[in-house]
Every structure is written in structure tokens, then in C-alpha cells.
Motif scaffolding. Sequence first.
Motif, PDB file in Angstrom:
ATOM      1  N   GLN A   1     -30.836 -15.396  31.296  1.00 14.93           N
ATOM      2  CA  GLN A   1     -31.424 -15.808  32.585  1.00 14.93           C
ATOM      3  C   GLN A   1     -32.361 -14.739  33.114  1.00 14.93           C
ATOM      4  OE1 GLN A   1     -28.572 -17.149  35.578  1.00 14.93           O
ATOM      5  NE2 GLN A   1     -27.163 -17.631  33.921  1.00 14.93           N
ATOM      6  N   ILE A   2     -31.915 -13.488  32.989  1.00 15.69           N
ATOM      7  CA  ILE A   2     -32.740 -12.395  33.537  1.00 15.69           C
ATOM      8  C   ILE A   2     -34.060 -12.314  32.782  1.00 15.69           C
ATOM      9  CG2 ILE A   2     -32.886  -9.899  33.786  1.00 15.69           C
ATOM     10  CD1 ILE A   2     -29.886  -9.919  34.313  1.00 15.69           C
ATOM     11  N   MET A   3     -33.971 -12.378  31.461  1.00 16.48           N
ATOM     12  CA  MET A   3     -35.190 -12.282  30.658  1.00 16.48           C
ATOM     13  C   MET A   3     -36.151 -13.427  30.985  1.00 16.48           C
ATOM     14  SD  MET A   3     -34.844  -9.650  28.259  1.00 16.48           S
ATOM     15  CE  MET A   3     -35.634  -9.017  29.565  1.00 16.48           C
TER      16      MET A   3
ATOM     17  N   LEU B   1     -27.208  -0.608  21.232  1.00 12.27           N
ATOM     18  CA  LEU B   1     -27.606   0.757  21.567  1.00 12.27           C
ATOM     19  C   LEU B   1     -29.066   0.999  21.209  1.00 12.27           C
ATOM     20  CD1 LEU B   1     -24.545   2.973  20.613  1.00 12.27           C
ATOM     21  CD2 LEU B   1     -25.113   1.885  22.760  1.00 12.27           C
ATOM     22  N   ASP B   2     -29.537   0.334  20.152  1.00 12.69           N
ATOM     23  CA  ASP B   2     -30.961   0.448  19.821  1.00 12.69           C
ATOM     24  C   ASP B   2     -31.826  -0.070  20.959  1.00 12.69           C
ATOM     25  OD1 ASP B   2     -30.492   1.568  17.455  1.00 12.69           O
ATOM     26  OD2 ASP B   2     -30.980  -0.173  16.221  1.00 12.69           O
ATOM     27  N   ARG B   3     -31.403  -1.191  21.530  1.00 10.40           N
ATOM     28  CA  ARG B   3     -32.168  -1.746  22.661  1.00 10.40           C
ATOM     29  C   ARG B   3     -32.095  -0.780  23.849  1.00 10.40           C
ATOM     30  NH1 ARG B   3     -33.239  -4.548  19.068  1.00 10.40           N
ATOM     31  NH2 ARG B   3     -34.757  -2.879  19.047  1.00 10.40           N
ATOM     32  N   PHE B   4     -30.918  -0.207  24.035  1.00 15.42           N
ATOM     33  CA  PHE B   4     -30.761   0.765  25.103  1.00 15.42           C
ATOM     34  C   PHE B   4     -31.704   1.942  24.884  1.00 15.42           C
ATOM     35  CE2 PHE B   4     -26.426  -0.585  26.682  1.00 15.42           C
ATOM     36  CZ  PHE B   4     -26.822  -0.666  27.994  1.00 15.42           C
ATOM     37  N   GLU B   5     -31.745   2.387  23.652  1.00 14.61           N
ATOM     38  CA  GLU B   5     -32.565   3.553  23.335  1.00 14.61           C
ATOM     39  C   GLU B   5     -34.030   3.254  23.598  1.00 14.61           C
ATOM     40  OE1 GLU B   5     -31.742   5.185  19.435  1.00 14.61           O
ATOM     41  OE2 GLU B   5     -33.799   5.894  19.365  1.00 14.61           O
ATOM     42  N   GLU B   6     -34.407   2.055  23.213  1.00 12.17           N
ATOM     43  CA  GLU B   6     -35.794   1.649  23.402  1.00 12.17           C
ATOM     44  C   GLU B   6     -36.148   1.567  24.888  1.00 12.17           C
ATOM     45  OE1 GLU B   6     -38.396  -2.262  22.212  1.00 12.17           O
ATOM     46  OE2 GLU B   6     -36.274  -2.164  21.752  1.00 12.17           O
TER      47      GLU B   6
ATOM     48  N   ASP C   1     -33.572 -12.112  20.697  1.00 13.89           N
ATOM     49  CA  ASP C   1     -33.112 -12.215  19.310  1.00 13.89           C
ATOM     50  C   ASP C   1     -31.708 -11.652  19.149  1.00 13.89           C
ATOM     51  OD1 ASP C   1     -35.438 -13.352  18.656  1.00 13.89           O
ATOM     52  OD2 ASP C   1     -36.304 -11.626  17.597  1.00 13.89           O
ATOM     53  N   LEU C   2     -31.519 -10.496  19.793  1.00 17.66           N
ATOM     54  CA  LEU C   2     -30.218  -9.854  19.690  1.00 17.66           C
ATOM     55  C   LEU C   2     -29.136 -10.716  20.332  1.00 17.66           C
ATOM     56  CD1 LEU C   2     -28.604  -7.380  18.883  1.00 17.66           C
ATOM     57  CD2 LEU C   2     -29.095  -6.418  21.108  1.00 17.66           C
TER      58      LEU C   2
ATOM     59  N   ILE D   1     -42.999  -2.819  25.665  1.00 15.97           N
ATOM     60  CA  ILE D   1     -43.700  -4.023  25.208  1.00 15.97           C
ATOM     61  C   ILE D   1     -42.875  -4.709  24.117  1.00 15.97           C
ATOM     62  CG2 ILE D   1     -45.813  -4.869  24.127  1.00 15.97           C
ATOM     63  CD1 ILE D   1     -47.025  -2.129  25.327  1.00 15.97           C
ATOM     64  N   GLY D   2     -42.731  -5.993  24.236  1.00 17.45           N
ATOM     65  CA  GLY D   2     -42.004  -6.759  23.223  1.00 17.45           C
ATOM     66  C   GLY D   2     -40.503  -6.682  23.362  1.00 17.45           C
ATOM     67  N   PHE D   3     -40.049  -6.074  24.446  1.00 16.65           N
ATOM     68  CA  PHE D   3     -38.609  -5.896  24.632  1.00 16.65           C
ATOM     69  C   PHE D   3     -37.902  -7.231  24.769  1.00 16.65           C
ATOM     70  CE2 PHE D   3     -34.889  -5.112  27.311  1.00 16.65           C
ATOM     71  CZ  PHE D   3     -34.262  -4.144  26.566  1.00 16.65           C
ATOM     72  N   LYS D   4     -38.551  -8.141  25.482  1.00 19.22           N
ATOM     73  CA  LYS D   4     -37.943  -9.430  25.789  1.00 19.22           C
ATOM     74  C   LYS D   4     -37.580 -10.187  24.509  1.00 19.22           C
ATOM     75  CE  LYS D   4     -39.086 -13.431  28.575  1.00 19.22           C
ATOM     76  NZ  LYS D   4     -40.105 -14.027  29.428  1.00 19.22           N
TER      77      LYS D   4
END
Lengths: 365, 193, 742, 184
Positions: free
Chosen positions: A270-272, A135-140, A170-171, A162-165
Motif C-alpha cells: 500500500q505504501i509503495m 537487509l539488502d533493501r535496507f542497505e540500499e 519484487d521482494l 531510484i528503482g527502489f519501488k
Amino acid sequence: MKTTKLYLGPQHPGITGNMMIELDVEGNKILKSKTHVGYLHRGFEKLMERRTYIQSFPIVCRICVPEPDVNENNYARAVEKLSGLEVPERAKWIRTMVLEMARLQSYLLWMGGQSGSMGLYTMPQWTIGDRDYLLDRFEELTGGRVYHLYVWPGGVRKDLPIGFKTRMLDLMDYLESRMKDYTKLMFENAIFKKRAIGTGVIPKDKALEWGVVGPVLRGTGIKHDVRIDEPYEIYDKLEFEVPTYEGGDIYSRALVRKFEFMQSISIIRQIMDKIPEGPIYNRIPNPFKWKIPKGYTYVKLESSRGEFGYFMASDGSEKLRRVNVRGPAYVHGISLLEKILPGSRLGDVSTILNSLGVCPPEMER
Amino acid sequence: MDDLKRPTLDSDFTCDMAFNKITKWAQKNSLWLLAYGTGCGAIELSPTMTSRYDWSRLGIRGSATPRQADLLLITGYLSTKTLKRVIRSYEQMQDPKYVIGFGSCTINGGMYYDSYNTIKQLDLYIPVDVYINGCMPRPEAVLSGLAYLKDKIGDKKADGWIKYKQNFEWYRENQKKILKSFNGDNMPDKYNW
Amino acid sequence: MIDIKGILGPLSALKFLGKAPHTIDYPKETKKTADRYRGIHYNDVEACIGCGSCGTICENDAIDMVNVGFDPNKADTGFRPVVDYGRCCWCALCVDVCPSGSLSLTKDYVYVDDDPKKFLYVPGLQELGKVNIDSTDDLKELAKIEKENRPKLKEGERSWYQKDRTEGLLEFNRVPMKELPGSTRIKSFAEVVLGYTEEEAFMESIRCLGCGLCISACPDRMHIPDYIQAITERDYNSSANIIYENNPLPEMCGKVCTRQCETACVYHNRGDAVAIRWLKRFTTEQFDDFRTIINAEVKPLNGKKVGIIGAGPAGLTVGYYLRLRGYDVTIYEALSKAGGMTMAGIPKYRFPLDSLDKQISYMEEMGVRIHYNTRVGKDIMFDEIMDTYDAVFIGIGFHDPYDLGLKGEKEAKSGVISAVELLRRVNFGEKVDVGKKVAVIGGGNVAIDGARVSKRLGNVDVTILYRRRVQDMPADWEEIEGAEDEGVHIVPQAIPEEIMLDKNGKVTGIKYVMAEMVDDGKGGRPRPKKIEGSEKILPIDTLVGAIGQQADYSFLPDEYLFKTQDDEKSGSKKGIDTFWGRILVHGYNETTMKKVFSGGDMVNRTADAISAIADGLNAVKGIDLFLQGGKETKVNHSVTESDLDKNKLLDKHYKMKHENGKLVSVKLDLSGNIVTESVKIAKDPDELKKDVEKKEVNKSTDKANSKDKTMSYPTKNTNGETKKEEKKSKSKKKSKKKKKKK
Amino acid sequence: MGFSKLTETKVLLKQYFKDIISIEEGGEQRLIIDLQSKDITSMINHLKDFMDFKHLSMISCVDWPEENKFEIVYILTSYSKNIVLMLKTKIDRKNPKLQSIMSLWPQAVTYEIELNEMFGVFFEGNDRMGEEFILEDWDDIPPMRRDFDSLEYANKNFKFRDERKDKKIIREFISEHYDEWRKK
């Protein structure tokens, strides 16, 4: 023995949401079941008829609380199909990623619920805690924790931060490593196996006729997945497997979900890896005046619980004529439940409910 | 709302101050809530109750039956069908009892303001002690709402349940306007705690 | 078989026993939300323009527009959004459609209260929960919140907002208008602008948000959003009908309007305004003839006759709408064609003749009678008109150019021409020889027109001399750019000094001196100051002056002119009152003289065609009320009183008057008599003079005096006229251009 | 290559049912078929038994009050052919009756009850018609009909907070405020 009428819900810890099951029990054995819904009915389909196309977009995600992105995506694709609005390539990749993230978080929630219904209370503490990292990634990415309001007609609202990938990968590594613990604690747990194997069985020959979809269907050994049957977004460019397990009981469904969990992680990787650069949305002409040509469409996608469909009819005005949402729980939670609950034990009701992925808000909308 | 009687909390307690203080302290530090997810907000309760936000450290835990519960969370919109069950559950709860309204829907209808099946103002039907901003409130907001409620209990201001008792007819009248089949059989006209 | 692995497996969870929990301390440390988390609203109330788009898009009806104490003006309704957190769902669509970009969401999300009323608040003006709002009356109280006490947005607090024009739901870019290239267009008088195609017009029209701010800026209050909506629906017929409701010269407006509406457009601040003018042009271009599509009802003649002096936009408007209302209308026009300044003063590459003919012929078809080549005062006397008609409308416009007031101007026998005259002669097909080198003095639209027309008269080298900087020019930025494209030289900060003549009195050159811009010391715009010794001489064949025009009142007999002194002495004499060359009107554009109405350039300050049409429409209503009132002897406003807000009417019933050498404003009663004592002391003439200078009224004192011979203005001899160029409101585009130039 | 499965199905259906009003492709893997209401049961039977449309995705209804019709839509899926069919039929709005298909699919019962409750369409042969499904104590016309105004109902039955009564729409405010001399 005396037959007793038992009302399970709407207020009960074992119920997956605000719904009620009326049971005729004889001792521990269920004779008859009937589902009562309508406790969460808001009249979404009516509300959407009163709103313009862009105004409907914030409310569709509320249809299914645990997995809102599915609705956003379906709605956006239905509108795009009716209007002929193009979606940029990058947006499609991001949308697919969002769908897979939604699948992951939905499975984590399910793992918590499924094992919690059997008394394995450590699992919800773990999985729901780990789900929060998603959910943190979602929020970001989207600006919202639960209701993301991210996928809209024409693409997605904002680009990847930026830096999402890196953080996402990592997650994924973390979740993959956690799966070993989950396996030990849940999938290989003797209590879980004892209660799951042979419970809530759906016969293979009846499954299609009863309208079973998604992991539940694949748990009976029938291999159907909208992602393969009718590839939407960019699923035809990705490599993934669709598992099936014979058995039709809670345990085979659990194994299907476990396998798909790992597949989702691989899809996101794969998507990343391959996501192309480019614009993220094509702007709709005017949010107040946008009109869509007359037509009918039915779009569907594979949610974590199965085929999720939107039927949409437009009459050429700024507003929808009719939208009808087909959630998998509509069939699973009402007619299927009425078929498979009789014969099971009273204590298994909430386990079966969880394994079918019953979600009341999408049943009554 | 202005025609409601304002309750005086102290009048209900005949015991001395020390005992009063102890009960307050005990009440505010062991809030048991009724496991009744009435709307979408229920989805944020599971993170709040599990490891990351962990509301058990505030003395909060779920309880299966209304008879043991102190706290009712109205997690968002209430359809009229649910409202009936909520009132029933609320009246079964033992005193003192508190209600928290989650998000926009409980305040002024929220995004379902034009829906034919959801109520718009929760406090017409049951008294609400605390409202939390959001749609849905994040777990942090939920926790801050709970902390606010605890303070309110400590300050003896969480008096919704007394208000309900003292203005019972007013609430009943409002409830009956919405719930058409609200008859004497399943809903007594007298408060039955 | 016993499942050993399954029984022992869960024990592996024990390895987490000593590990730190996921729990986050609360409330000791607030967890940070993501950078784009959609939290509580914040509105930059200064940048907000109150267009109401946020309220329109909100699917939850959560946003009200309420006046919270900001003064409305043309591009700002004074309303601000009030958000109801009993409705909001934090979808941020309101942010994505905010055209001014003032609305944003912040990272704040926690708000807990026990009073549900406190969830209604004004973002940017108060903090959530600080003010208890029981009704919208309470919101008005918020106006008292001083600027310093308003909630400030902390650094990095803004989370969801439109970072630039590419984000959000709005299209800030206008559909570009195709034009002839500069090198081609100087060869002929062909129309420069090519017009939208149907698809382009649709794409442009659908950008309109329909808020209606443009209406507030249009002098004529045209129903802009409605006719744009009709274009979006591809219903050009009704679009034209909506336009004709209050504009009888739409094609002219579609081509040459000063479009104040576009400066008020919500897109104007951050992008390109909706091309309202081009869209109107598009609609009118869809029809070769208006007769077939305009459904206006023409009432049968009711026996009343109205005479109109001048067939300019104002006169034609009065004629057309009075004819619709059943009056017998006659227009007297001194020139051989109708249209006034739009005919004589606008170059035909901007406004082709057939467009004008199309509109005029439609009007004549409706029954508006126009007498051409009939100059009032010469061919027909004003007395006669006053006797013949039940009401008279004067709309003569500004056709009389100011003299330049330069040394050598009077001595020049040939080579000095005013831009107005040049344009008129060219438009009427006369041959004009300007030689090979032309200098234009002035910076307004007339100057630019003069320059661009000169350019088209052959292989001519044209230079514009302007005393200030390019960005100070009152002309439209589009016009200036167009002139530059066509190869017109612009010499800014050049003050002409003297016209050089040969012995025959023919112009050979112009001497000018460069200027530097100095601060005027009062915070006004900088003034040019001559640089000593920077004189230059530009050899020219023709000098075109374009520093402003004035009206010619010579047709008015003396007794119809209002003379304050006489009036005060005798207490009886009434006439048409003027002030600095403008006829004073009030209410429904009635002059101080009974049954005489006036409108157009010599009445309003903006002095453009759309204001003239607005004047005309106002006068139509006034004349109608006056004549239907039935008593010719006195102006009957009793109908208006019930019709119009009385206070508003009274507001307009002030007029300026001299009293003991001071200017005072005097309140008039409904029939135009002075009813009260002087109620409000205006600025004294000296101060006024300074004001006027500040506004850069380019005056030429000595010449103005000479004009006064025919007109007995009591006070006018020392003060000049506001330039016509000032009508063009300086658009913000120009400041953008200024940056570009730098 | 031969025919695609979509074209093949189209041709087959056209041959089998002469009375089809129209049959068109609605994008990839979609067939939109208009039928007369009397044919709908036999068509669905045929599709399920002989053409492998085993999965019932949805039964829906579109209200067309201007034509005085309800349009019932059946969405069937064939997994083997990979085709989604949208069978549409229009029935009279005054007396909306249709044959139930509950014997073919158990879940059809639920869809039919819902349509009965939300639109008032009556399915003959469904013994649970008239049952309360989602709504409780409903006393107005079926809510999903177009002529039912949801906001009006909400205003009538529920109370909103009264702090925000004088809401202004900017467009109307401007017309009122700036258009004064054109008021009739």
C-alpha cells in the motif's frame, strides 16, 4: 526427587542473547525460575544524557539489536513531540515503510530462532537467508545493514533510491511466495505443533495484569495494538487487520506472527502504491546548539514484540535530562518468564524464550 | 603491552615438522567457535552461519561448550559483568585457542567509550588475535576476519593463547582491576587448563 | 489422530535440493555494497578547512583534529581529522556536518588486522592500516606523504556524502537582509539596510557552528562565536559586552566593516557565510545607549597622560581603552566631528550620524577628551604634544587623495573633485553641486561610494569608469550590486585619457579609451591594454577621482622624521621612519621614535577600520607596558619580553633599510636599535617596483613628486602608494557573480 | 459530542483527588499529573480498580539535583479509554522513599529494583530491595544519578589507548593561537 539448580546461560546456544536464567529443576520439570540480566548493560540512558539531541540519535538504535528502527522512530518522534518539529508527509510514509520492513525482518529472524529451538534447522537457513534480501533493501535505502541510522528528528536522512519501488515490490512477492514453504515446514509441521500447542500458556485473564503486550497478548485473544489504539505516523491511512488467536500458547503466538507477516507485506505494498512526493526532512536548526523546551513525553509504537515506549524529560538545554526505554522484553523476559516457566519442561525453555520475543539488549540497555 | 613476553610458538612443539604441518592444517580448517554472543555483533553471526554466507564451507561451526571450542568471538562491547564470564569461558577452552575482536568496541571502547559498565581495551584482559573493522562488521568482513585468522594459524602467528599463558600474571592483574569480586574461590590465581 | 500433513509437509523442502545455493563465493568475488553504504572515511584534504565540526559532532569522540603538516592560514587551521576506528560507529554525522563537504564515506568496509594501533588513521592522507601510529608525533610525519602518493578515491567509490547544499545538517542559506529598493533609496540619504528583527537574528545566529575560524581572519580578533552564541541565547546584554571587550566602535563595524571574518567562515565556500556583520549590528541596535549596559571598569586616573592625534577608529580605540586603564587621554581632531574616515568618508546611507554620535558620546562620557577643530601643526604644534604627554599616538589616516594625473586636470578650474572630498563635504552637510552628469574614476569602495552619493544629490546620471573588468573591482560585491540597483552605469575596461574643458576651465567631458585584457605573461592577473582608435568622449559636468589616498605628514617637524642617510652619517639621529607613505611600526605598534606609537590606515596594509581598531588595541597594550615600565628615556620592553613569546616579538623586529642602494631588512633589538648586521636581503627596488605594479598600485608619478615637497622621504619619489581600494579583500562571491554575469 | 474521554478523565480525577498539584494534557491521549508522594499509592489503586488503568507501562525516575528532588514517574495505560497517564511525584533526594506497588503488578518489582539500583530510591514493601539486578560489584554512587560522571568513572577505571593524547579542540586552538595580545 532431588531439586537441582541449573544455570542456563549466559553462554548457551538455547538462550536468545547474553542473559542467564537460574532454574530450580526437579528432573525435567522446572520449579522456579529467576532471570539474571546485566550482561549487556551499557548505560544508554546515562550516555544519552551526556550527548546532544542529534548525537544521541546514532546510539539509540543499538538499544535493540534485532529491531533498531523501532528505537530510531521512537526517539525521533519523542524529540519531535517535545520540540514541535514538523515532519514532512513523505517522510512519514517512508518511516512507516521502514517500520514494517523492520517487522518483517524481525519475524523472519524469529521464525528461524523459534523453529531452530525445536530442532528444525532448515528453517533458519531459509528465513535468515531471505532476511538478508530485506537487509539488502535496507542497505540500499539507509546505508547500513543492521544499524540503519536513518530515521532522525525531522524526517529521514535520504530519499528512496531510484528503482527502489520495483525491487521492493519484487521482494514482497518473493516473501509472500516463500510463506507457503514456511507454512509447510514450520507452522503445519507435526513436530512444531506437538511442541508448541499447550506450551508456555499465558492465561487470558492474567495477561493484561502481567503486562503482556504485542503478539503475545494477541495470542491470548486480547486485541490491542498501538497502531490502532494510538495511530502514529500514517497508520490511520492504511488498511490492515490485527489478528487474535485464543489459546495463549506458543502456537497461537506463532499464528499471530504469521498473520502479521502477511499484513506487513500488504502494508508495504500500500505504501509503495500511495507514497506522496515531497521533501524528506525538516532540518534541525543547528546540530550543536539545538535546544528543546522543557517538558515530558511518553511515545510508544508497536514493535514486532509489542509496545515499545520512550519516556523522555527535557530541561530546556541541548541535552536530555532523562530518557527511559521500555522494551517489551523487559516485562516478558523477567517477570513474565518467572511466572510461566515453572511447570514447563526443561527442554521448552528456549522455545518459550523465543516465543515471547525476549531480547536481552533492550532489557538492560 | 610492550612489556609482554613474545612467545615462540615452535618451542611448544616437540614433534617433527611433518606432524606440525598436519596439525596446523587440521587446526585452521576446523575452527569450532564458542556460541557466546557477547554483544550486538551476534546479530550478524546468524547471516554468516546460514545459507547466504555459509561459514561452514570454511570448516567453521558452533559448539555448545567451551571445552570443544577453538575460537571465541567477542562480538562487540563487553560489560564488566560479561567480562568475568568471558574470562571464565576462555580459560576453559582447550589449547590452541583464538580470539577475534569485533568492531570498534573491542579496540578503544567504541561508542561506549564513556560508559561506566563496558571495558575499553579487550587485549588488556584476554589476548586478541584478529580485529575486524566495523560497527558491526558485515558478514563479509567477518568472513575476511576468519580467513585472516586461518592464514595466521597457518603461518604460526596466532600465538595469543601462549602469550596469555606466559604473561598470565599481567593479564590477571588487569582483570582484577576491573572485577572487584575476583577471588580465589571462583577464579584461581593459577592458570587451570 | 496422526497429523499426516504435518509430517509430510516438511518433505516439500526436498524440492530445493538441486537448486543453486544462496552462498556467494568469497573471497573470489567481493559482493558490492549499496550505493550509499557507510564504509571507511575519505577526506579530501585539499578541500578540508580544518574547522573541527566533525570532531565536535562525533558522539564517540572518535575524531581528533591534528596538524598533519598543512600550513594554517586565515580560512584553514591546517588541522585535519584523524579517525579512530576503535571508536567510530559509522553514523556519518561527521559527513553531514562537514561545511566544506570534503569528508565522505566510501564503499570500502573490510579491514582486518591484528594490531589495534593501526585502526587510527588520517582519511585522505594515508590508507587504513598502512601507517602505524604510536602517537600524534607520528602523524606529523604524514606531511611527508606527497600529493601523488595519497590514496585516491576511485570513481563511484564515494558513497555517503553531501550531494549538494540541500543535504546534511547544515543550513547554507543566510537569512536575507531587508533593504530599501534601489529606486527609493536614491531619493534620500536614509539607511539602505534595514537590519534584522529579533527572530531573524536568532535564526541567523543559530547557524554558527562556533568553530572560531572567523577569529583567525579578523584583524581585531573579535570573539565572534561568543557574541553570536549570546544572541542565540537572546542575551543581547552580554553580547554587547563581549563585543566591547575589543571594539569600542561596534555599531560602525556592524554597519560598514569589511568583514574579513565572513570570507573565513566555514559556510563561505559552499554557501552564505554567517552574517557576522549584521549580527553585530543587530546587537548594537538593541540599545539606544551603551552607558547602561557596558560593565567596563574605569580605573581611576594614574597620573600618566597620553596624547592622540586624530580621532579616527585607531585614535578612539586607543583613547577608550587607555582611559579604561586609568590614563588621562586627550585626542586632537582636525575636523569638527570625531570618527575620522568613518565619519568623513562613509556615506550616511551606510552609516548614519546618530549611530556614530551614540558611540562617541559614550566614549566622551567615559572620560575620553576630544579637542575638535584642532589641527596639529597649525592649532597646536607637534613639539608641544611631545612635551606635554607621556606617550603620543598618531592615527591621522589617509585623507589626502591622489591626483588623477590626466591631461587637463591642472587646468580645470571647476568640475574636478576627489571622491574623498565629495564625501566629506556631503557628510558635513555642505551643499555640493555636481551638475547633471558625473563620471567617477576608480573601482574601489570609495569610487562606488562617490558614485552612489552623487546619485543622491539630485537627478544625476552617474558613470563609473574602471580600467579593468567588473570582476576585478576591489570594491565589495554588495556595493557594486547596490550601485547597479540604484542605476549607476559601470563602464569597465575604460582608461581615461584627457579631461575636456571649455574656455572657462570648466569640465565638459572626459575622453577615455577602451582596453582589452591581456595576459601579463607571468601568471598574474591580466592587464588592460589600450585598443587603438577606440577613443570615446563622455560629456560630463563633474569628474570624481577615486584612485587612492595618502597620509599628510606635514604636521611633523623635520627633525622627527627619520632620515637614513643622516642617520648613517651621524649615527645619532632618530625619528619616525616611514616607508612608501606608511609609518613603520613594530611590536606593539611603536614607531622608530621613542614614546610615539602609531596605527590606522597609514600603518597597516589592509587600511580598513577594523585593522585600525586592532592597531589601536595593540598600541594600547604597548603604551601601557611602556608607561608602566616607568623609564621614559628608553622604551622599556622588558615587561613585554616575559609577556609575549620572545621569538614572535623578534620576528616583528625587522625593519626595512636602504643599504648601498639595496633594500635590506634589519633586525632591531628590543629598544629599537639596530643590533645585528643585515640579516636578510630583500628584493631590490626594481623588483619591488614590479611587484607593486603587479598589485596594480595606481600611481601618478609626477603628482607624488609634488607631494614630496613637504616630506623628505629618502626613496619615495619614484614609487607611489598602494591604493586604498586594495583594502577590500576580493571576496569569492565575486567570482560567483562573474559566472552569473557571463 | 459531549466530553472527550480525556477531558472526562481529567474532570473525574480532579473531583476525586482534591490534592492533585496539577493536571494537564500533554498532547493527544496523554495526561500529565503532578501528585504529592503520599497520595501516589491510593491514586494508583483507584486508577487500577475503578478507572480501568490496567496496564503499567513503566516506572521511571528523573533526577533534579538543583531542586534536590527525585521525580518518580508512573506511566499507566487504559486500553478501554485509550489514555496514557503520567503520574509524577517528587521525593526528597537525601532520603528517597516511596511505597511499593508490587502487589498491584508483578512487573513493578523489576522496575523498582532497577530504580533502587540505578538511583538509590527505596521502595517500602518490596522485599527484593537491594538485590543486584543489572550491575555487579558496584562500588560507586548509583550510576544514573546526575552527579555521577560516567566519563570520569571510565577514565578512572578503564584504560584508553594512549596514541591520541594531544587532542585539540579547534576553538581552543584558535583562541590560543590568534588571541595572543589579549592574554591577561
